[in-house]
Design a protein around this motif. Structure first.
Motif, mmCIF file in Angstrom:
data_model
loop_
_atom_site.group_PDB
_atom_site.id
_atom_site.type_symbol
_atom_site.label_atom_id
_atom_site.label_comp_id
_atom_site.label_asym_id
_atom_site.label_seq_id
_atom_site.Cartn_x
_atom_site.Cartn_y
_atom_site.Cartn_z
ATOM 1 N N SER A 216 0.809 -1.221 0.000
ATOM 2 C CA SER A 216 0.000 0.000 0.000
ATOM 3 C C SER A 216 0.840 1.269 0.000
ATOM 4 O O SER A 216 0.315 2.352 -0.206
ATOM 5 N N CYS A 217 2.153 1.166 0.227
ATOM 6 C CA CYS A 217 3.022 2.350 0.145
ATOM 7 C C CYS A 217 3.613 2.407 -1.258
ATOM 8 O O CYS A 217 4.226 1.437 -1.728
ATOM 9 N N SER A 218 3.460 3.553 -1.926
ATOM 10 C CA SER A 218 3.968 3.658 -3.298
ATOM 11 C C SER A 218 5.494 3.662 -3.344
ATOM 12 O O SER A 218 6.094 3.203 -4.318
ATOM 13 N N GLY A 219 6.132 4.172 -2.282
ATOM 14 C CA GLY A 219 7.595 4.159 -2.220
ATOM 15 C C GLY A 219 8.111 2.728 -2.154
ATOM 16 O O GLY A 219 9.033 2.341 -2.885
ATOM 17 N N CYS A 220 7.514 1.910 -1.274
ATOM 18 C CA CYS A 220 7.909 0.489 -1.174
ATOM 19 C C CYS A 220 7.615 -0.211 -2.503
ATOM 20 O O CYS A 220 8.417 -1.011 -2.994
ATOM 21 N N LEU A 273 4.375 5.828 -7.871
ATOM 22 C CA LEU A 273 3.328 4.953 -8.411
ATOM 23 C C LEU A 273 3.036 5.292 -9.877
ATOM 24 O O LEU A 273 2.849 4.404 -10.699
ATOM 25 N N GLY A 274 2.994 6.585 -10.182
ATOM 26 C CA GLY A 274 2.682 7.026 -11.540
ATOM 27 C C GLY A 274 3.892 6.912 -12.453
ATOM 28 O O GLY A 274 4.123 5.876 -13.070
ATOM 29 N N ARG A 275 4.673 7.985 -12.516
ATOM 30 C CA ARG A 275 5.804 8.011 -13.470
ATOM 31 C C ARG A 275 6.745 6.823 -13.326
ATOM 32 O O ARG A 275 7.219 6.267 -14.306
ATOM 33 N N HIS A 276 7.045 6.399 -12.091
ATOM 34 C CA HIS A 276 8.042 5.324 -11.939
ATOM 35 C C HIS A 276 7.453 3.930 -12.160
ATOM 36 O O HIS A 276 8.185 2.991 -12.461
ATOM 37 N N SER A 277 6.144 3.778 -11.969
ATOM 38 C CA SER A 277 5.573 2.420 -12.065
ATOM 39 C C SER A 277 4.419 2.322 -13.051
ATOM 40 O O SER A 277 3.878 1.228 -13.260
ATOM 41 N N GLY A 278 3.998 3.421 -13.626
ATOM 42 C CA GLY A 278 2.981 3.385 -14.693
ATOM 43 C C GLY A 278 1.558 3.118 -14.228
ATOM 44 O O GLY A 278 0.719 2.694 -15.022
ATOM 45 N N CYS A 345 -0.244 7.292 -1.510
ATOM 46 C CA CYS A 345 1.076 7.007 -0.938
ATOM 47 C C CYS A 345 1.144 7.685 0.423
ATOM 48 O O CYS A 345 0.753 8.854 0.547
ATOM 49 N N PRO A 346 1.615 6.999 1.454
ATOM 50 C CA PRO A 346 1.637 7.620 2.782
ATOM 51 C C PRO A 346 2.577 8.824 2.878
ATOM 52 O O PRO A 346 2.334 9.739 3.650
ATOM 53 N N PHE A 347 3.671 8.820 2.069
ATOM 54 C CA PHE A 347 4.586 9.983 2.074
ATOM 55 C C PHE A 347 3.867 11.207 1.535
ATOM 56 O O PHE A 347 3.932 12.291 2.100
ATOM 57 N N CYS A 348 3.179 11.041 0.385
ATOM 58 C CA CYS A 348 2.442 12.166 -0.217
ATOM 59 C C CYS A 348 1.345 12.621 0.742
ATOM 60 O O CYS A 348 1.144 13.813 0.938
ATOM 61 N N LEU A 349 0.653 11.654 1.314
ATOM 62 C CA LEU A 349 -0.456 11.966 2.222
ATOM 63 C C LEU A 349 0.021 12.873 3.354
ATOM 64 O O LEU A 349 -0.572 13.906 3.649
ATOM 65 N N ARG A 350 1.125 12.502 3.968
ATOM 66 C CA ARG A 350 1.672 13.276 5.091
ATOM 67 C C ARG A 350 2.115 14.662 4.653
ATOM 68 O O ARG A 350 1.845 15.658 5.297
ATOM 69 N N ASN A 351 2.801 14.699 3.504
ATOM 70 C CA ASN A 351 3.355 15.983 3.093
ATOM 71 C C ASN A 351 2.286 16.932 2.561
ATOM 72 O O ASN A 351 2.363 18.138 2.775
ATOM 73 N N LEU A 352 1.290 16.384 1.892
ATOM 74 C CA LEU A 352 0.194 17.241 1.413
ATOM 75 C C LEU A 352 -0.608 17.768 2.603
ATOM 76 O O LEU A 352 -1.044 18.914 2.626
ATOM 77 N N ARG A 353 -0.780 16.918 3.596
ATOM 78 C CA ARG A 353 -1.508 17.331 4.803
ATOM 79 C C ARG A 353 -0.742 18.475 5.501
ATOM 80 O O ARG A 353 -1.323 19.491 5.858
ATOM 81 N N ILE A 363 -9.077 22.521 2.024
ATOM 82 C CA ILE A 363 -9.231 21.267 1.272
ATOM 83 C C ILE A 363 -8.925 20.073 2.203
ATOM 84 O O ILE A 363 -8.032 20.153 3.051
ATOM 85 N N GLU A 364 -9.700 19.025 2.033
ATOM 86 C CA GLU A 364 -9.471 17.825 2.853
ATOM 87 C C GLU A 364 -8.426 16.964 2.146
ATOM 88 O O GLU A 364 -8.479 16.818 0.923
ATOM 89 N N ILE A 365 -7.487 16.433 2.901
ATOM 90 C CA ILE A 365 -6.459 15.559 2.306
ATOM 91 C C ILE A 365 -6.803 14.120 2.693
ATOM 92 O O ILE A 365 -7.022 13.824 3.875
ATOM 93 N N SER A 366 -6.861 13.251 1.702
ATOM 94 C CA SER A 366 -7.247 11.871 2.004
ATOM 95 C C SER A 366 -6.503 10.894 1.086
ATOM 96 O O SER A 366 -5.679 11.303 0.265
ATOM 97 N N SER A 367 -6.806 9.622 1.257
ATOM 98 C CA SER A 367 -6.185 8.603 0.403
ATOM 99 C C SER A 367 -7.288 7.808 -0.281
ATOM 100 O O SER A 367 -8.450 7.830 0.151
#
Ligand code: SF4
Ligand code: SF4
Length: 386
Positions: A216-220, A273-278, A345-353, A363-367
């Motif tokens: 579930s983590c896009s980095g992993c 998840l996007g550019r690196h994994s399509g 991605c949990p990294f994006c989630l945290r940083n966007l929040r 704006i609400e930040i969610s996954s």
């Protein structure tokens, strides 16, 4: 031994000659630091002069190279693999004794001391994992792998994934203790130590007869799917599946009952998840399957998504700069009129929040996982009311 950066020598020379700078404007690091030496072109210039012998590796160079989040948007400017070359510079700088700035290096120190980049005691993770019935199962052909960020910083994401998988009767196992996949360590250039983590984890998976891994983590996910084959000699055959792919399948086959969420939503593609994994479609399919949701796109989305600022160790090493980039992305989301900014991605989630909080955005930040869980809860509660 030949310097692995030689692989990029001809291209770096060509880049020097064309002097176009097309890759500069949308580079996450350049957007924040606004200096040429922090742009992709600036880093490639350093790489060129390093190979020519006209510039020696130094801590100053390391500082500029490590400002790169590894987002990969620059790769689209001219088709050259800048982000790969810059990651290789991080690795070679580490080898040459110019590792990441000390604020980033704590990722490595923590992993050395505790086995995870956050320096958390493993006891709480072990208690949580071993309390899950799936960690006791013996047949573990399909395993849900939980990364350190979700385990130590975004536990609610994990709990929601577990609820959804159980509700849909997906059979899966869990490891009963945490094993870091090595991604944060790799991203800051310590390949040797990342290899150690990767090897240890794969050994665990092989021992348990794992064939498929839900992540579930896009980095992993990107680490498993794109980097492990370079780190592990004779990587066993393993299938890596991102949670959004699983959810897309469950939603399409009608395994989950979804209730209404009448909101306008925009989606931020995690770079890993996007550019690196399509993977672009699956998270959007899940969002659009929720009754009442209207999905709108940001100007820079999909393949051309701007970085949220959390990658490459920036969140740990230069937290304020990472948050400033997160805030820029939140502003872009606001421009669409969306009420919820969703990512996967949990990294994006945290940083966007953190970015949203820094500019007091409404704006609400969610996954994707949390949005789907809310929809399932709405269905349940709607039925209970009827
Ligand atoms: S777009 Fe390509 S050729 Fe142009 S400056 Fe950037 S790396 Fe060099
Ligand atoms: S990978 Fe992203 S942050 Fe790094 S140089 Fe390229 S555009 Fe900039």
């Amino acid at each position: 031994m030949t310097n692995p950066l030689r692989e990029y020598e001809d291209w770096a020379r060509a880049c020097m000659h064309v002097r176009c700078g097309l890759c500069r404007e949308n580079c996450a690091a350049y957007r924040q630091f606004e200096m040429d030496s922090y742009s992709p072109k600036g880093r490639i210039t350093m790489l060129h002069h390093w190979l020519e012998g006209t510039l020696q590796p130094s801590q100053e160079m390391s500082e500029r190279v490590h400002a790169c989040t590894g987002c990969g948007l620059c790769d689209l400017a001219c088709g050259y693999p800048q982000s790969e070359a810059i990651q290789s510079m991080k690795n070679q700088l580490f080898e040459a004794g110019y590792g990441p700035p000390s604020s980033y290096a704590k990722i490595i120190e923590n992993a050395h001391q505790t086995g995870n980049p956050y320096g958390e005691s493993n006891q709480s993770a072990t208690e949580f994992l071993s309390a899950q019935p799936e960690s006791q199962s013996t047949g573990m052909e399909r395993l849900y792998f939980i990364g350190c960020t979700e385990l130590y910083r975004e536990r609610e994401q994990v709990e929601n994934v577990l609820r959804i998988l159980r509700k849909a009767n997906v059979s899966f196992g869990l490891l009963s203790e945490n094993f870091c996949c090595g991604s944060p360590i790799y991203r800051v250039g310590d390949v040797g130590h990342a290899k150690h983590h990767a090897g240890q984890l794969v050994e665990q998976l092989v021992e348990r007869g794992t064939k498929e891994i839900i992540i579930s983590c896009s980095g992993c996910f990107s680490m498993f799917s794109n980097i492990y084959e370079d780190l592990i000699v004779e990587l066993p055959s393993l299938q890596f599946i991102h949670i959004t792919e699983v959810l897309d399948e469950l939603v399409r086959t009608g395994e989950l009952n979804l209730g209404k969420i009448e909101k306008v939503v925009t989606y931020h593609d995690p770079c890993h998840l996007g550019r690196h994994s399509g993977i672009y479609e699956e998270p959007r399919n899940v969002i659009e399957a929720i009754p009442g949701v209207t999905l709108v796109e940001m100007e820079w989305s999909g393949k051309f998504s701007h970085c949220c600022g959390a990658g490459g160790g920036l969140k740990a090493g230069r937290a304020d700069d990472a948050v400033a980039l997160g805030a820029m992305r939140v502003r872009e989301a606001e421009e669409t009129g969306a009420q919820i900014l969703v990512t996967s991605c949990p990294f994006c989630l945290r940083n966007l929040r953190d970015g949203a909080e820094s500019i007091k955005s409404d704006i609400e930040i969610s996954s994707v996982v949390s949005l789907l869980m809310s929809s399932m809860t709405n269905y349940q509660e709607g039925r209970m009311l009827n």
